[in-house]
Design a protein around this motif. Structure first.
Motif, short mmCIF file in Angstrom:
data_model
loop_
_atom_site.label_atom_id
_atom_site.label_comp_id
_atom_site.label_asym_id
_atom_site.label_seq_id
_atom_site.Cartn_x
_atom_site.Cartn_y
_atom_site.Cartn_z
N VAL A 210 38.95 44.02 13.15
CA VAL A 210 37.65 44.34 12.54
C VAL A 210 36.82 43.07 12.45
CG1 VAL A 210 36.46 45.17 10.47
CG2 VAL A 210 38.63 46.23 11.18
N LEU A 211 35.56 43.16 12.86
CA LEU A 211 34.62 42.05 12.68
C LEU A 211 33.46 42.53 11.83
CD1 LEU A 211 33.77 39.14 13.31
CD2 LEU A 211 32.42 40.05 15.22
N LEU A 212 33.25 41.86 10.70
CA LEU A 212 32.13 42.13 9.81
C LEU A 212 31.03 41.12 10.11
CD1 LEU A 212 34.40 42.50 6.68
CD2 LEU A 212 33.38 44.37 8.00
N THR A 213 29.78 41.58 10.06
CA THR A 213 28.69 40.72 10.52
C THR A 213 27.52 40.63 9.56
OG1 THR A 213 27.77 42.58 11.79
CG2 THR A 213 29.24 41.06 12.97
N GLY A 214 27.67 41.16 8.32
CA GLY A 214 26.55 41.13 7.39
C GLY A 214 27.00 40.82 5.97
N HIS A 215 26.14 41.16 5.02
CA HIS A 215 26.40 40.90 3.61
C HIS A 215 27.61 41.70 3.14
CE1 HIS A 215 25.80 40.18 -0.60
NE2 HIS A 215 25.48 41.44 -0.87
N LEU A 216 28.48 41.05 2.36
CA LEU A 216 29.68 41.69 1.83
C LEU A 216 29.58 41.73 0.31
CD1 LEU A 216 32.42 39.91 3.99
CD2 LEU A 216 31.15 42.00 4.51
N HIS B 211 38.06 41.69 4.01
CA HIS B 211 37.87 40.30 4.44
C HIS B 211 38.65 39.34 3.55
CE1 HIS B 211 35.42 36.47 4.59
NE2 HIS B 211 35.80 36.63 5.85
N LYS B 212 38.59 39.55 2.22
CA LYS B 212 39.32 38.67 1.30
C LYS B 212 40.82 38.75 1.50
CE LYS B 212 35.86 38.44 -2.38
NZ LYS B 212 35.44 38.96 -3.72
N ALA B 213 41.30 39.89 1.96
CA ALA B 213 42.73 40.05 2.22
C ALA B 213 43.14 39.44 3.56
CB ALA B 213 43.10 41.54 2.19
N GLY B 214 42.18 38.89 4.30
CA GLY B 214 42.49 38.26 5.58
C GLY B 214 42.69 39.23 6.71
N ARG B 215 42.24 40.48 6.53
CA ARG B 215 42.47 41.50 7.55
C ARG B 215 41.19 41.89 8.30
NH1 ARG B 215 45.66 43.48 3.28
NH2 ARG B 215 44.34 45.31 2.94
N ALA B 216 40.13 41.12 8.12
CA ALA B 216 38.89 41.32 8.88
C ALA B 216 38.21 39.98 9.08
CB ALA B 216 37.96 42.29 8.15
N GLY B 217 37.66 39.78 10.27
CA GLY B 217 36.90 38.57 10.53
C GLY B 217 35.46 38.74 10.05
N TRP B 218 34.74 37.63 9.98
CA TRP B 218 33.33 37.67 9.56
C TRP B 218 32.57 36.59 10.30
CZ3 TRP B 218 29.89 34.27 7.14
CH2 TRP B 218 28.69 34.83 6.70
N VAL B 219 31.53 37.01 10.99
CA VAL B 219 30.55 36.10 11.60
C VAL B 219 29.19 36.71 11.32
CG1 VAL B 219 29.69 34.97 13.67
CG2 VAL B 219 32.14 35.43 13.46
N ARG B 220 28.32 35.98 10.65
CA ARG B 220 27.01 36.52 10.28
C ARG B 220 26.13 36.72 11.51
NH1 ARG B 220 24.26 32.83 6.27
NH2 ARG B 220 25.17 34.19 4.66
N MET B 221 25.65 37.95 11.69
CA MET B 221 24.59 38.22 12.67
C MET B 221 23.27 38.12 11.90
SD MET B 221 23.21 38.99 15.56
CE MET B 221 24.43 39.62 16.72
N PRO B 222 22.47 37.07 12.14
CA PRO B 222 21.28 36.90 11.30
C PRO B 222 20.29 38.05 11.44
CG PRO B 222 21.84 34.84 12.37
CD PRO B 222 22.71 35.91 13.00
N THR B 223 20.10 38.75 10.32
CA THR B 223 19.07 39.78 10.23
C THR B 223 18.12 39.45 9.07
OG1 THR B 223 20.58 41.14 8.90
CG2 THR B 223 20.47 41.59 11.27
N HIS B 224 18.11 38.18 8.69
CA HIS B 224 17.21 37.60 7.70
C HIS B 224 16.89 36.18 8.17
CE1 HIS B 224 18.11 40.87 4.84
NE2 HIS B 224 19.36 40.76 5.29
#
Length: 388
Positions: free
Chosen positions: A303-309, A319-332
């Motif tokens: 799983v890749l998350l790309t916005g506000h959490l 994400h906090k459990a280390g089971r999803a990645g996160w890279v911000r896709m800038p939409t601001h």
């Protein structure tokens, strides 16, 4: 001119600003705060709504329109103005984020909505309300409100360096209410988009990308390095967004249209696909991703998350459990984008919405006239002297 800060100041969510001048009183946006409860979920509106003449909605994301049914349940009877795209997307947002009983009794009232086009200038009593394309979503706008003596520009959500959407220049003003969602983040959108593309390429045999139905979905499609699938319920909306060529950068509609036509449709009953999958919404709070995130987690599907959490949201917990990645896709706006907006607006006094206080203080070192002490529930008198 007096500005009431009703939501989104010193916090992320429930974005809402009231403008008062003489006998005129308007509301700009009415959002909810994901992860909050009780009164903190809604704008900090106290007392009667009878003196509010009109509500202007910038776009259909939950932190800007999610409190509409709540407002109506409290007796709001004024005018409601938005673009056709916001009207079309609003019911799905309310279905995910409005109180069910409020929504049952007060759905989005299509017969009361007054439509305008991005770029139109509107009149409300003695107020002139100018609009422009936000670069955030199709049909999304910023507002500049003028009473003949002062002008306040409220950005709502904007993206000055989007790879997909067009943003119109915010005019010079006496007060600029900035989209400060990313604080002083210096990383440009192009670098983030490349990082997302690289992550997807490394998980091309299957991964899940939760995303809002409007806005970021097109940014992600533009960044896709190869074949992908979409939740079948997204296709009609994505097609409509891609066909809105006036809101997109030149040539982008053709590129995105071709990519979407090649995308596979995926349904809830299907096995997880052997390719990247887009599904709404971005936080796992509503829509197909609310069902898909636990399923992906159970199956070990990347799983890749790309916005506000928002704190406590399904995406945040994963994400906090280390089971999803996160890279911000800038939409601001990132740092350079907000500094440029401020420069072109005449370097006025500024407030920042949708930002935590510590990040806002970092942004102040680049925008010296940013007033960082203001919070939801307070009011601000617009200074004179910068309006052009």
């Amino acid at each position: 001119m007096l500005i009431d800060l009703l939501g989104g100041f010193g916090e992320k969510g429930r974005t809402s600003v009231a403008v008062r001048s003489g006998n005129d009183h308007i509301l700009l946006d009415a959002g909810i705060k994901v992860g909050a409860s009780g009164a903190e979920y809604y704008p900090a509106l106290n007392g009667s709504l009878a003196d509010i003449d009109a509500l202007f909605i910038s776009h259909a994301h939950e932190d800007h329109i999610g409190a509409l049914s709540w407002l109506l349940s409290r007796g709001y009877a004024g005018r409601i103005l938005m673009t056709a795209e916001t009207l079309k997307e609003g019911p799905a947002t309310l279905a995910g984020y409005a109180d069910p009983e409020d929504l049952r009794r007060f759905p989005l009232p299509g017969d009361r909505i007054e439509l305008f086009e991005p770029g139109e200038t509107l009149k409300m009593g003695n107020l002139t309300v100018r609009t422009g394309q936000s670069g955030h979503v199709v049909g999304g706008v910023w507002f500049a409100v003028d009473d003949g003596e002062n002008r306040v520009a409220y950005s709502a959500d904007v993206v000055p360096d989007s790879n997909v959407f067009v943003m119109d220049t915010i005019p010079q003003c006496d007060l600029l209410v900035l989209d400060a969602s990313y604080g002083a983040d210096p990383v440009p959108g192009t670098m983030r988009a490349q990082a997302i593309s690289d992550w997807i390429a490394g998980h091309a045999r299957g991964c899940l990308l939760p995303t809002p139905l409007s806005g970021r979905s097109l940014e992600l499609i533009a960044a896709m390095p190869g074949p992908f699938a979409i939740h079948a319920g997204m296709r009609a909306s994505l097609e409509a967004q891609i066909s809105a060529t006036a809101a997109l950068r030149p040539g982008v509609s053709d590129i995105l249209g071709q990519r979407l036509r090649g995308a596979a449709d995926w349904a809830d009953a299907d096995p997880l696909p052997s390719m990247p999958l887009l599904a709404d919404d971005g936080m796992g709070e509503a829509g197909p991703s609310s069902r898909l995130l636990p399923r992906a987690d159970l199956a070990g599907f990347p799983v890749l998350l790309t916005g506000h959490l928002p704190s406590g949201s399904p995406a945040d917990l994963l994400h906090k459990a280390g089971r999803a990645g996160w890279v911000r896709m800038p939409t601001h706006p990132t740092l350079l984008g907000n500094v440029d907006i401020w420069d072109k607006a005449g370097r006025p006094v500024a407030l920042g919405h949708s930002c935590a206080p510590d990040q806002l203080n970092q942004l102040k070192s680049h925008i010296p006239l940013l007033r960082t002490q203001y919070r939801t529930g307070q009011s601000f008198v617009v200074p004179r002297g910068n309006n052009q």
